[in-house]
Design an enzyme around this catalytic site. Sequence first.
Site, mmCIF file in Angstrom:
data_model
loop_
_atom_site.group_PDB
_atom_site.id
_atom_site.type_symbol
_atom_site.label_atom_id
_atom_site.label_comp_id
_atom_site.label_asym_id
_atom_site.label_seq_id
_atom_site.Cartn_x
_atom_site.Cartn_y
_atom_site.Cartn_z
ATOM 1 C CG ASP A 81 52.528 -99.638 85.363
ATOM 2 O OD1 ASP A 81 52.749 -98.497 85.819
ATOM 3 O OD2 ASP A 81 53.155 -100.113 84.393
ATOM 4 C CG ASN A 101 58.640 -96.824 91.614
ATOM 5 O OD1 ASN A 101 57.811 -97.600 92.102
ATOM 6 N ND2 ASN A 101 58.790 -96.737 90.286
HETATM 7 C C1 IPE Z 1 56.305 -101.065 88.998
HETATM 8 O O1 IPE Z 1 55.775 -100.105 88.144
HETATM 9 C C2 IPE Z 1 56.284 -100.598 90.399
HETATM 10 C C3 IPE Z 1 54.977 -100.302 90.994
HETATM 11 C C4 IPE Z 1 53.795 -100.493 90.468
HETATM 12 C C5 IPE Z 1 55.027 -99.765 92.313
HETATM 13 P P1 IPE Z 1 56.712 -99.139 87.294
HETATM 14 O O2 IPE Z 1 55.802 -98.284 86.498
HETATM 15 O O3 IPE Z 1 57.673 -98.434 88.186
HETATM 16 O O4 IPE Z 1 57.524 -100.161 86.386
HETATM 17 P P2 IPE Z 1 58.336 -99.900 85.032
HETATM 18 O O5 IPE Z 1 59.244 -98.747 85.311
HETATM 19 O O6 IPE Z 1 57.334 -99.547 83.984
HETATM 20 O O7 IPE Z 1 59.028 -101.184 84.740
HETATM 21 C C1 IPE Z 2 52.104 -97.019 89.148
HETATM 22 O O1 IPE Z 2 51.735 -96.072 88.195
HETATM 23 C C2 IPE Z 2 52.351 -96.413 90.512
HETATM 24 C C3 IPE Z 2 53.759 -96.421 90.957
HETATM 25 C C4 IPE Z 2 54.764 -96.860 90.285
HETATM 26 C C5 IPE Z 2 54.010 -95.873 92.258
HETATM 27 P P1 IPE Z 2 52.820 -95.287 87.361
HETATM 28 O O2 IPE Z 2 53.145 -94.014 88.086
HETATM 29 O O3 IPE Z 2 53.989 -96.143 87.048
HETATM 30 O O4 IPE Z 2 52.014 -94.961 86.054
HETATM 31 P P2 IPE Z 2 52.585 -94.855 84.572
HETATM 32 O O5 IPE Z 2 53.304 -96.120 84.259
HETATM 33 O O6 IPE Z 2 53.490 -93.664 84.540
HETATM 34 O O7 IPE Z 2 51.359 -94.656 83.735
HETATM 35 MG MG MG Z 3 54.426 -97.347 85.456
#
Ligand code: IPE
Ligand code: IPE
Ligand code: MG
Length: 246
Positions: free
Chosen positions: A16, A64
Site C-alpha cells: 500500500d 479496486n
Molecule cells: C489493498 O489496498 C489492496 C491492494 C494493495 C492491492 P487498498 O489501498 O485498496 O486498501 P484500502 O482501500 O485502503 O482499504
Molecule cells: C496500493 O497503493 C496499490 C493498489 C491498491 C493497486 P495505493 O494505490 O492504494 O496507494 P494509496 O493508498 O493511494 O497511497
Molecule cells: Mg491504498
Amino acid sequence: MSKNPSIPHHVAIVMDGNGRWANKHFLPRAAGHKEGVKAVRNTIETCAKAGVKVLTLFAFSSENWNRPKSEVVSLMNLFVSSLEKEVNKLNENGVRLKFIGDRTRFSQKLQDKIEESENVTANNDKFLLNIAANYGGRWDIVQACKSICRKVQDQQLKMEDISEQEFSNYLSTSTIPDPDLFIRTAGEQRISNFLIWQMAYTEFYYTDVFWPEFDEKQLHIALEQFSQRKRKFGLTQEQIEANSNA
Ligand code: IPE
Ligand code: IPE
Ligand code: MG
C-alpha cells in the site's frame, strides 16, 4: 514445520501507499504504481535470499475496480507489461508463479498472460510467487462454499465430512500453507479483504513506509521482528517451551 521457525515460510503483503508516494513526489498516481514494481522485484529477491519460500502479494483487490477508470486502466496495462518483462527472469531464477482471484473479469489479453506465466513456470520449485489479483477474501470463501455445495449435491462429499481442513481444500490457496507473516506498508492497519480465512494465526507487521520505498532494509526489519514473536496457537508459553524441548 516447527511452530516457531525464525524465518517465515510464507509472507503475505498488502503493498500500500503507491498513490501517496506519487503525491509526495508531485507525480501522477500511475507513476507510483510503476515505482512499486521495483519494490516488488526487490522484495522477491530479498525474500528468496532470506529463506522465505512463498510470497503472496496483493496486487489488485476486488474493491479496486471502483477506482477512477483511468487508474484501473493504467494498473491493468502495468500488469500486462510487468508480466511481459519479468516472467523469463523469474523463470530462470526458479520462481513459480501462481495467481489467485477471479481472473475472468480481466481482459482476454491479461488472462492469457497470466495463464502463460503459470504454465511456463509450473515446474519451478525454489520459490512460489503468489499474486492476488481481483482477489477478495470474502469472494474466496464464497467460491469455496459453492464448490463444496456442488460436491455435496452430486453426492461426492458428505456434509458431515466438511471440516476446517476439508474446507480449506476448496480455497484458492488450497496447495499453499497459511501465511506466517503479514506485512502492510503505508501506515494503514487493516486487512482490506485480503486472506481473511488464511490469516487466522498469522503474525501482523505494519510500517509507515510507502510501498515504493519498501527496500531490503525495511524487509529485514520486518523479518527481524517476526523472529522475536512468540507464536502460541492457543497454548501457554510453558507448553510451547515443553514442546520445543521434546
Ligand atoms: C489493498 O489496498 C489492496 C491492494 C494493495 C492491492 P487498498 O489501498 O485498496 O486498501 P484500502 O482501500 O485502503 O482499504
Ligand atoms: C496500493 O497503493 C496499490 C493498489 C491498491 C493497486 P495505493 O494505490 O492504494 O496507494 P494509496 O493508498 O493511494 O497511497
Ligand atoms: Mg491504498
